[in-house]
Design an enzyme around this catalytic site. Structure first.
Site, PDB file in Angstrom:
ATOM      1  N   ILE A  18       0.840  -1.201   0.000  1.00  0.00           N
ATOM      2  CA  ILE A  18       0.000   0.000   0.000  1.00  0.00           C
ATOM      3  C   ILE A  18       0.872   1.248   0.000  1.00  0.00           C
ATOM      4  O   ILE A  18       0.615   2.204  -0.750  1.00  0.00           O
ATOM      5  CB  ILE A  18      -0.957  -0.007   1.198  1.00  0.00           C
ATOM      6  CG1 ILE A  18      -1.962  -1.162   1.076  1.00  0.00           C
ATOM      7  CG2 ILE A  18      -1.700   1.328   1.301  1.00  0.00           C
ATOM      8  CD1 ILE A  18      -2.848  -1.350   2.282  1.00  0.00           C
ATOM      9  N   THR A  55      -4.460   5.731   7.212  1.00  0.00           N
ATOM     10  CA  THR A  55      -5.391   4.721   6.688  1.00  0.00           C
ATOM     11  C   THR A  55      -4.927   3.326   7.100  1.00  0.00           C
ATOM     12  O   THR A  55      -5.347   2.333   6.509  1.00  0.00           O
ATOM     13  CB  THR A  55      -5.483   4.795   5.146  1.00  0.00           C
ATOM     14  OG1 THR A  55      -4.166   4.683   4.584  1.00  0.00           O
ATOM     15  CG2 THR A  55      -6.126   6.093   4.694  1.00  0.00           C
ATOM     16  N   GLU A 113     -13.633   2.950  17.316  1.00  0.00           N
ATOM     17  CA  GLU A 113     -14.513   2.998  16.142  1.00  0.00           C
ATOM     18  C   GLU A 113     -15.848   2.342  16.459  1.00  0.00           C
ATOM     19  O   GLU A 113     -15.872   1.272  17.082  1.00  0.00           O
ATOM     20  CB  GLU A 113     -13.845   2.279  14.957  1.00  0.00           C
ATOM     21  CG  GLU A 113     -12.566   2.951  14.490  1.00  0.00           C
ATOM     22  CD  GLU A 113     -11.871   2.187  13.367  1.00  0.00           C
ATOM     23  OE1 GLU A 113     -12.277   1.044  13.076  1.00  0.00           O
ATOM     24  OE2 GLU A 113     -10.924   2.733  12.776  1.00  0.00           O
ATOM     25  N   HIS A 145     -13.559   4.262   8.457  1.00  0.00           N
ATOM     26  CA  HIS A 145     -12.823   3.022   8.156  1.00  0.00           C
ATOM     27  C   HIS A 145     -13.299   2.466   6.808  1.00  0.00           C
ATOM     28  O   HIS A 145     -13.692   1.302   6.688  1.00  0.00           O
ATOM     29  CB  HIS A 145     -13.023   1.984   9.263  1.00  0.00           C
ATOM     30  CG  HIS A 145     -11.893   1.003   9.341  1.00  0.00           C
ATOM     31  ND1 HIS A 145     -11.365   0.563  10.526  1.00  0.00           N
ATOM     32  CD2 HIS A 145     -11.178   0.377   8.366  1.00  0.00           C
ATOM     33  CE1 HIS A 145     -10.388  -0.305  10.298  1.00  0.00           C
ATOM     34  NE2 HIS A 145     -10.247  -0.421   8.993  1.00  0.00           N
TER      35      HIS A 145
END
Length: 321
Positions: A155, A233, A264, A283
């Site tokens: 990523i 992220t 979260e 998310h």
């Protein structure tokens, strides 16, 4: 042979069910499953688990043994699973490490640009029919900014490539890059301290481990360039939320783009909600129509492949020697 989804916040599971039925595997889902779903009596007897947020502790494993053979995690991170306990008990753990590489990279770039160009403020100005651009300053052009990528896995590499294409000067850091390396795949390699001190935007792409928990804290934020931007992220626990809030409130940071948080969903009273130049998403970086399908299909397929003795390329436990 039964596979159970312990918990899932997706709105459908027909993809997983289709894979299981095609393989002749019994399928069930706990639609009301939560963090403690592994101890639900309905899960007992399952040979395979698919988990999203459920905590798979040694207690859970012992409760589900001797039937439990494999645990599949939706996504890359496996921090909700006690890997040492799984290895000690001979339970295989699999994940989907590359399913959303481009989607997460796209989202990281989108958050970075939204904060850098202060799009939420500009949107607010436009909706109020005002052109008071001074209230949205400062805004800088990309070609004069340095973009730091902290964590240069798949990523991180995709983010670096996209940032370079937008005109940023890009530099990277990763603990797995051998010390003394100055360039990796055409990108400048710097130390973590140098990356934090000299980057206008720092995009985080490291896993959550005991070593990376709160790696971005008061001390690290103090090292950063004044007016820099943080984008996360990866995992919420990598960033100390309270320290981040203090840095934005004080003006040390220009802002932040956050897709992941320590808690979260975000609590209603979180001070992050009152920070104008903090852009939040729930998310969702992994999500695109393409990545969503691959995540669901491959998580189930990985678990079934292990149960049926086939080769599976995405095994986290047992660890490679």
């Amino acid at each position: 042979m039964r596979v159970t989804i312990t918990d899932l916040d997706h709105d459908a599971w027909d993809i997983e069910q289709g894979v299981a039925e095609a393989e002749g595997v019994e399928f069930q889902i706990l639609e009301d499953g939560g963090k403690d779903a592994g101890l639900d009596p309905r899960v007992k007897g399952s040979e395979g688990l698919l988990v999203q947020y459920a905590d798979i502790t040694p207690e859970v494993m012992d409760y589900l043994l001797p039937e439990l053979k494999v645990i599949g995690r939706y996504g890359v991170g496996v921090d909700t699973i006690d890997l040492d306990a799984a290895e000690e008990r001979g339970i295989t753990v699999v994940n989907v490490p590359d399913y959303g590489t481009q989607s997460v990279a796209d989202h990281a770039i989108a958050l970075a640009l939204a904060v850098a160009r202060n799009l939420p403020k500009l949107d607010s100005l436009a909706r109020r029919s005002t052109m008071d651009l001074a209230t949205a300053a400062p805004i800088h052009q990309f070609c004069d900014q340095t973009f730091g990528v902290l964590g240069f896995g798949a990523i991180g590499h995709a983010v670096a490539t996209k940032a370079k294409g937008l005109g940023f000067t890009v530099q990277v850091n990763d603990v797995l890059i051998p010390e003394g390396t100055t360039e990796a795949d055409g990108f400048k390699v710097v130390s973590e301290d140098e990356l934090l001190a000299s980057s206008d935007i720092v995009s985080i792409h490291v896993p959550l481990t005991p070593d990376t928990s709160h790696m971005i804290n008061d001390d690290k934020l103090a090292e950063m360039k004044d007016g820099a931007i943080i984008v996360n992220t990866a995992r919420g626990g990598v960033v100390d939320t309270d320290a981040l809030v203090r840095a934005v409130q004080s003006g040390k940071l220009r802002g932040a783009g956050l897709d992941v948080l320590e808690t979260e969903p975000i609590p209603a009273g979180s001070p992050l909600l009152s920070l104008e130049r903090v852009v939040l998403s729930p998310h969702a970086a992994y999500y695109s129509e393409e990545s969503y399908y691959q995540l669901k299909r491959r998580t189930m397929q990985n678990v079934i492949d292990v149960l049926k003795g086939r080769e599976c390329p995405n095994i986290v436990v047992p660890r490679k020697k």
